[in-house]
Scaffold this active site. Structure first.
Site, short mmCIF file in Angstrom:
data_model
loop_
_atom_site.label_atom_id
_atom_site.label_comp_id
_atom_site.label_asym_id
_atom_site.label_seq_id
_atom_site.Cartn_x
_atom_site.Cartn_y
_atom_site.Cartn_z
N ASP A 124 0.80 -1.24 -0.03
CA ASP A 124 0.06 -0.07 -0.22
C ASP A 124 1.00 1.31 -0.08
O ASP A 124 1.91 1.40 0.59
CB ASP A 124 -1.07 0.01 1.37
CG ASP A 124 -2.02 1.06 1.33
OD1 ASP A 124 -3.33 0.45 1.24
OD2 ASP A 124 -1.86 2.23 1.38
N GLY B 88 -15.58 3.01 3.92
CA GLY B 88 -14.42 3.29 3.97
C GLY B 88 -13.52 3.23 2.55
O GLY B 88 -12.24 3.62 2.77
N GLN B 89 -14.28 2.77 1.54
CA GLN B 89 -13.58 2.43 0.41
C GLN B 89 -13.23 3.79 -0.42
O GLN B 89 -14.36 4.75 -0.56
CB GLN B 89 -14.41 1.57 -0.39
CG GLN B 89 -13.70 1.07 -1.67
CD GLN B 89 -14.64 0.22 -2.62
OE1 GLN B 89 -15.76 -0.02 -2.18
NE2 GLN B 89 -14.02 -0.26 -3.55
N HIS C 189 -10.63 -4.41 -3.44
CA HIS C 189 -9.26 -4.86 -2.92
C HIS C 189 -9.14 -5.35 -1.36
O HIS C 189 -10.15 -4.80 -0.72
CB HIS C 189 -8.28 -3.72 -2.93
CG HIS C 189 -8.62 -2.50 -2.40
ND1 HIS C 189 -9.73 -1.61 -3.10
CD2 HIS C 189 -8.61 -1.61 -1.15
CE1 HIS C 189 -9.96 -0.81 -2.21
NE2 HIS C 189 -9.46 -0.67 -1.22
N LEU C 190 -8.28 -6.16 -1.01
CA LEU C 190 -8.21 -6.61 0.16
C LEU C 190 -7.04 -6.17 0.77
O LEU C 190 -6.02 -6.13 0.30
CB LEU C 190 -8.11 -8.23 0.27
CG LEU C 190 -8.08 -9.11 1.50
CD1 LEU C 190 -8.71 -10.41 1.45
CD2 LEU C 190 -6.58 -9.29 2.17
N HIS C 191 -7.20 -5.62 2.04
CA HIS C 191 -5.87 -4.80 2.67
C HIS C 191 -5.55 -6.32 3.88
O HIS C 191 -6.39 -6.89 4.44
CB HIS C 191 -6.28 -3.98 3.75
CG HIS C 191 -6.59 -2.74 2.86
ND1 HIS C 191 -6.04 -1.64 2.89
CD2 HIS C 191 -8.12 -2.37 2.72
CE1 HIS C 191 -6.71 -0.65 2.19
NE2 HIS C 191 -7.94 -1.09 2.10
N ASN D 180 -12.80 -2.59 2.60
CA ASN D 180 -13.54 -1.62 2.97
C ASN D 180 -14.62 -1.80 1.60
O ASN D 180 -14.09 -1.92 0.50
CB ASN D 180 -12.75 -0.23 2.65
CG ASN D 180 -11.86 -0.53 4.26
OD1 ASN D 180 -12.15 -1.00 5.03
ND2 ASN D 180 -10.62 0.27 3.99
P1 DGP Z 1 -9.60 1.94 0.60
O1 DGP Z 1 -9.57 3.07 1.46
O2 DGP Z 1 -9.92 0.49 1.38
O3 DGP Z 1 -10.26 2.25 -0.57
O4 DGP Z 1 -7.93 1.60 0.36
C1 DGP Z 1 -7.30 2.20 -0.84
C2 DGP Z 1 -5.92 2.06 -0.59
O5 DGP Z 1 -5.14 2.03 -1.65
C3 DGP Z 1 -5.28 3.04 0.39
O6 DGP Z 1 -4.91 2.29 1.61
C4 DGP Z 1 -4.07 3.72 -0.36
C5 DGP Z 1 -3.94 2.53 -1.54
N1 DGP Z 1 -3.38 3.38 -2.88
C6 DGP Z 1 -4.18 4.31 -3.38
N2 DGP Z 1 -3.51 4.63 -4.65
C7 DGP Z 1 -2.44 3.69 -4.56
C8 DGP Z 1 -1.43 3.60 -5.68
O7 DGP Z 1 -1.55 4.24 -6.71
N3 DGP Z 1 -0.38 2.79 -5.19
C9 DGP Z 1 -0.63 1.86 -4.06
N4 DGP Z 1 0.46 1.02 -3.97
N5 DGP Z 1 -1.52 1.89 -3.23
C10 DGP Z 1 -2.43 3.00 -3.35
#
Ligand code: DGP
Length: 112
Positions: free
Chosen positions: A30, A91-92, A98-100, A85
């Site tokens: 992330d 909170g998306q 995507h899965l964190h 999320n």
């Molecule tokens: P969510 O809030 O659940 O939609 O999480 C989106 C996540 O994606 C957030 O933690 C930041 C991450 N993120 C956003 N843009 C990018 C990117 O361009 N590259 C990477 N590696 N992560 C990203």
């Protein structure tokens, strides 16, 4: 999806170090980590969120890949958390499913 950042990552338009990759799924760090280990596991196919998923194999691919990544990163001893999320109140912020995978510190509960 032409304007989806995670589609661009998945299809190689944005060069990214993949922690894991197979036919259907990729995993990468992330950009804005919320824990010492913060990996995103995504289907290569675009789904705006889990609400759009019409095939149970998408879930099994995502979860089994996340478990593999957790194992490969040695997270099983101390534990980890998986979070998906979904939608505005969930909170998306990125509209590609995507899965964190979070680990490396004590994670609070309930989430904020
Ligand atoms: P969510 O809030 O659940 O939609 O999480 C989106 C996540 O994606 C957030 O933690 C930041 C991450 N993120 C956003 N843009 C990018 C990117 O361009 N590259 C990477 N590696 N992560 C990203």
């Amino acid at each position: 999806m032409d304007d989806c950042i995670f589609c661009k990552i998945a299809n190689g338009d944005i060069p990214t170090d993949f922690i894991y990759s197979d036919e259907n799924v990729v995993a990468f760090r992330d950009l804005n980590p919320q824990a010492p280990v913060h990996v995103l596991v995504i289907p290569k196919k675009h789904y705006k969120s889990g609400i759009e998923v019409d095939n149970p194999s998408v879930w099994s691919d995502l979860m089994s890949s996340a478990v593999k990544v957790a194992r490969e990163l040695g997270l099983e001893k101390d534990g980890y958390r998986m979070v998906i999320n979904t939608g505005e109140q969930g909170g998306q912020t990125v509209p590609h499913l995507h899965l964190h995978l979070l680990a490396g510190r004590n994670l609070g509960w309930p989430p904020g």
